[in-house]
Design a protein around this motif. Structure first.
Motif, PDB file in Angstrom:
ATOM      1  N   SER A  14     -38.730 -48.738  -4.270  1.00 56.17           N
ATOM      2  CA  SER A  14     -37.397 -48.516  -4.852  1.00 56.17           C
ATOM      3  C   SER A  14     -36.486 -49.735  -4.818  1.00 56.17           C
ATOM      4  O   SER A  14     -35.266 -49.615  -4.866  1.00 56.17           O
ATOM      5  N   SER A  15     -37.081 -50.923  -4.768  1.00 52.84           N
ATOM      6  CA  SER A  15     -36.250 -52.128  -4.780  1.00 52.84           C
ATOM      7  C   SER A  15     -35.906 -52.582  -6.193  1.00 52.84           C
ATOM      8  O   SER A  15     -35.053 -53.458  -6.379  1.00 52.84           O
ATOM      9  N   ARG A  16     -36.546 -51.975  -7.191  1.00 50.25           N
ATOM     10  CA  ARG A  16     -36.272 -52.382  -8.580  1.00 50.25           C
ATOM     11  C   ARG A  16     -36.712 -51.289  -9.539  1.00 50.25           C
ATOM     12  O   ARG A  16     -37.338 -50.298  -9.154  1.00 50.25           O
ATOM     13  N   GLY A  17     -36.391 -51.471 -10.816  1.00 51.29           N
ATOM     14  CA  GLY A  17     -36.876 -50.599 -11.882  1.00 51.29           C
ATOM     15  C   GLY A  17     -36.495 -49.145 -11.711  1.00 51.29           C
ATOM     16  O   GLY A  17     -35.387 -48.802 -11.291  1.00 51.29           O
ATOM     17  N   ILE A  18     -37.436 -48.270 -12.061  1.00 51.66           N
ATOM     18  CA  ILE A  18     -37.195 -46.831 -11.983  1.00 51.66           C
ATOM     19  C   ILE A  18     -36.886 -46.418 -10.542  1.00 51.66           C
ATOM     20  O   ILE A  18     -35.990 -45.611 -10.299  1.00 51.66           O
ATOM     21  N   GLY A  19     -37.613 -46.982  -9.576  1.00 51.51           N
ATOM     22  CA  GLY A  19     -37.395 -46.617  -8.184  1.00 51.51           C
ATOM     23  C   GLY A  19     -35.978 -46.882  -7.725  1.00 51.51           C
ATOM     24  O   GLY A  19     -35.378 -46.072  -6.995  1.00 51.51           O
ATOM     25  N   LYS A  20     -35.424 -48.004  -8.140  1.00 56.13           N
ATOM     26  CA  LYS A  20     -34.038 -48.326  -7.793  1.00 56.13           C
ATOM     27  C   LYS A  20     -33.090 -47.266  -8.336  1.00 56.13           C
ATOM     28  O   LYS A  20     -32.198 -46.787  -7.625  1.00 56.13           O
ATOM     29  N   GLU A  21     -33.276 -46.890  -9.585  1.00 55.23           N
ATOM     30  CA  GLU A  21     -32.388 -45.891 -10.196  1.00 55.23           C
ATOM     31  C   GLU A  21     -32.538 -44.529  -9.524  1.00 55.23           C
ATOM     32  O   GLU A  21     -31.561 -43.786  -9.390  1.00 55.23           O
ATOM     33  N   ILE A  22     -33.760 -44.198  -9.082  1.00 52.78           N
ATOM     34  CA  ILE A  22     -33.958 -42.939  -8.359  1.00 52.78           C
ATOM     35  C   ILE A  22     -33.155 -42.961  -7.060  1.00 52.78           C
ATOM     36  O   ILE A  22     -32.438 -42.011  -6.737  1.00 52.78           O
ATOM     37  N   ALA A  23     -33.282 -44.056  -6.311  1.00 51.24           N
ATOM     38  CA  ALA A  23     -32.548 -44.178  -5.047  1.00 51.24           C
ATOM     39  C   ALA A  23     -31.042 -44.074  -5.281  1.00 51.24           C
ATOM     40  O   ALA A  23     -30.333 -43.374  -4.537  1.00 51.24           O
ATOM     41  N   MET A  24     -30.542 -44.748  -6.302  1.00 54.20           N
ATOM     42  CA  MET A  24     -29.110 -44.715  -6.608  1.00 54.20           C
ATOM     43  C   MET A  24     -28.659 -43.301  -6.971  1.00 54.20           C
ATOM     44  O   MET A  24     -27.614 -42.820  -6.505  1.00 54.20           O
ATOM     45  N   LYS A  25     -29.446 -42.614  -7.776  1.00 54.28           N
ATOM     46  CA  LYS A  25     -29.076 -41.276  -8.235  1.00 54.28           C
ATOM     47  C   LYS A  25     -29.095 -40.270  -7.089  1.00 54.28           C
ATOM     48  O   LYS A  25     -28.186 -39.435  -6.964  1.00 54.28           O
ATOM     49  N   LEU A  26     -30.110 -40.325  -6.241  1.00 52.80           N
ATOM     50  CA  LEU A  26     -30.168 -39.398  -5.113  1.00 52.80           C
ATOM     51  C   LEU A  26     -28.981 -39.624  -4.179  1.00 52.80           C
ATOM     52  O   LEU A  26     -28.399 -38.660  -3.652  1.00 52.80           O
ATOM     53  N   ALA A  27     -28.621 -40.893  -3.985  1.00 49.16           N
ATOM     54  CA  ALA A  27     -27.466 -41.201  -3.137  1.00 49.16           C
ATOM     55  C   ALA A  27     -26.174 -40.679  -3.755  1.00 49.16           C
ATOM     56  O   ALA A  27     -25.298 -40.156  -3.051  1.00 49.16           O
ATOM     57  N   GLN A  28     -26.050 -40.804  -5.061  1.00 48.34           N
ATOM     58  CA  GLN A  28     -24.854 -40.286  -5.740  1.00 48.34           C
ATOM     59  C   GLN A  28     -24.715 -38.787  -5.555  1.00 48.34           C
ATOM     60  O   GLN A  28     -23.612 -38.242  -5.552  1.00 48.34           O
ATOM     61  N   GLU A  29     -25.857 -38.107  -5.397  1.00 45.61           N
ATOM     62  CA  GLU A  29     -25.828 -36.656  -5.194  1.00 45.61           C
ATOM     63  C   GLU A  29     -25.731 -36.279  -3.717  1.00 45.61           C
ATOM     64  O   GLU A  29     -25.874 -35.116  -3.362  1.00 45.61           O
ATOM     65  N   GLY A  30     -25.505 -37.274  -2.854  1.00 43.14           N
ATOM     66  CA  GLY A  30     -25.207 -36.990  -1.466  1.00 43.14           C
ATOM     67  C   GLY A  30     -26.316 -37.232  -0.472  1.00 43.14           C
ATOM     68  O   GLY A  30     -26.106 -37.090   0.740  1.00 43.14           O
ATOM     69  N   ALA A  31     -27.518 -37.599  -0.926  1.00 44.49           N
ATOM     70  CA  ALA A  31     -28.634 -37.819   0.010  1.00 44.49           C
ATOM     71  C   ALA A  31     -28.488 -39.155   0.733  1.00 44.49           C
ATOM     72  O   ALA A  31     -27.979 -40.131   0.178  1.00 44.49           O
ATOM     73  N   LYS A  32     -28.954 -39.178   1.983  1.00 43.35           N
ATOM     74  CA  LYS A  32     -29.152 -40.431   2.690  1.00 43.35           C
ATOM     75  C   LYS A  32     -30.518 -40.945   2.249  1.00 43.35           C
ATOM     76  O   LYS A  32     -31.509 -40.213   2.348  1.00 43.35           O
ATOM     77  N   VAL A  33     -30.569 -42.184   1.788  1.00 48.01           N
ATOM     78  CA  VAL A  33     -31.769 -42.662   1.102  1.00 48.01           C
ATOM     79  C   VAL A  33     -32.437 -43.818   1.849  1.00 48.01           C
ATOM     80  O   VAL A  33     -31.784 -44.781   2.237  1.00 48.01           O
ATOM     81  N   VAL A  34     -33.745 -43.703   2.016  1.00 52.93           N
ATOM     82  CA  VAL A  34     -34.558 -44.798   2.530  1.00 52.93           C
ATOM     83  C   VAL A  34     -35.129 -45.549   1.341  1.00 52.93           C
ATOM     84  O   VAL A  34     -35.898 -44.994   0.548  1.00 52.93           O
TER      85      VAL A  34
END
Length: 255
Positions: A14-34
């Protein structure tokens, strides 16, 4: 209340590309993200900083998920950091194109080690900590369902992911955990730019590859990474509580 409030999520690759956007989106919805990365520590920290600047919580953990012991380490460090694990998004993967006569056993081993074994064993590691209501999303591809020249190894590896999801669903379902896969179509990432020309018929490779890719979807465009992330956010939310064992195509209506 945000959809993923009080949840902890791991997103591999999740340092780039689709993975990065997934991490950002989950965080926006309140998750603590690794934010997991294999070698791009600076990019991973950039993702963490962006999440924190937007009021979210995240941490970066290095692990090469093609190595079973490192997958275990990733999950254990995440639980040590946050005290729980609720969501796993297995996003890490590699592309491969090669003619039949060019494929070596080393190629096979490399592709299947990352795209199949890497996903299976990070799921195994995460499942030890997931409780009822846990969510797992693996990454397949439209390439598992379509014919593309010289894409045999990659397509086969992604078909294996969909098969794993179907067969793990009843086993994990006994514990109240759902598992699904996402099958993205052509997506506007740096990886897509590198490989777009290979997705066209060899006789048409002098044509603009991106235009040809667009012509193969009903929406006549590539997906944006955040659109794939939105579909995954749905699958890991309570809105998808009765969906398991499925592979969701997010492909713009593949023609």
């Amino acid at each position: 209340m945000k959809k993923l409030e009080k949840k902890v999520a791991i997103v591999t690759g999740s340092s780039r590309g689709i993975g990065k956007e997934i991490a950002m989106k989950l965080a926006q919805e309140g998750a603590k993200v690794v934010v997991n990365y294999r070698s791009s520590s600076e990019k991973a920290e950039e993702v963490v900083n962006q999440i924190m600047q937007q009021g979210g919580e995240a941490t970066a953990i290095q692990a090469d998920v093609s190595q079973v012991d490192q997958s275990k380490h990733l999950v254990e460090k995440a639980v040590e950091k946050y005290g729980q694990l609720d969501i796993l998004v297995s996003n890490a993967g590699i592309e491969y194109f090669g003619k039949l006569e060019e494929i070596t056993f080393q190629d096979f081993e490399r592709v299947f080690r990352v795209n199949v074994a890497g996903q299976l064993f990070v799921v195994q590691a995460a499942a030890r900590y997931l409780l009822s209501g846990g969510r797992i999303v693996m990454t397949s591809s439209v390439s598992a369902q379509i014919s593309v020249f010289y894409h045999t190894l990659y397509g086969a590896s992604k078909a294996a992911v969909s098969a794993m999801v179907r067969n793990l669903a009843p086993e994990l379902g006994e514990r109240g955990i759902t598992i699904n896969a996402i099958a993205p179509g052509g997506t506007a990432t740096d990886m897509a730019q590198e490989n777009a020309k290979y997705y066209t018929h060899p006789m048409l490779q002098n044509a603009a590859p991106e235009a040809l890719l667009k012509s193969k979807t009903s929406l006549q465009r590539l997906a944006q990474p955040e659109e794939i992330a939105a579909a995954i956010t749905f699958l890991v939310s309570e809105d998808a509580s009765y969906i398991t064992g499925s592979t969701l195509a997010v492909d713009g209506g593949r023609l």
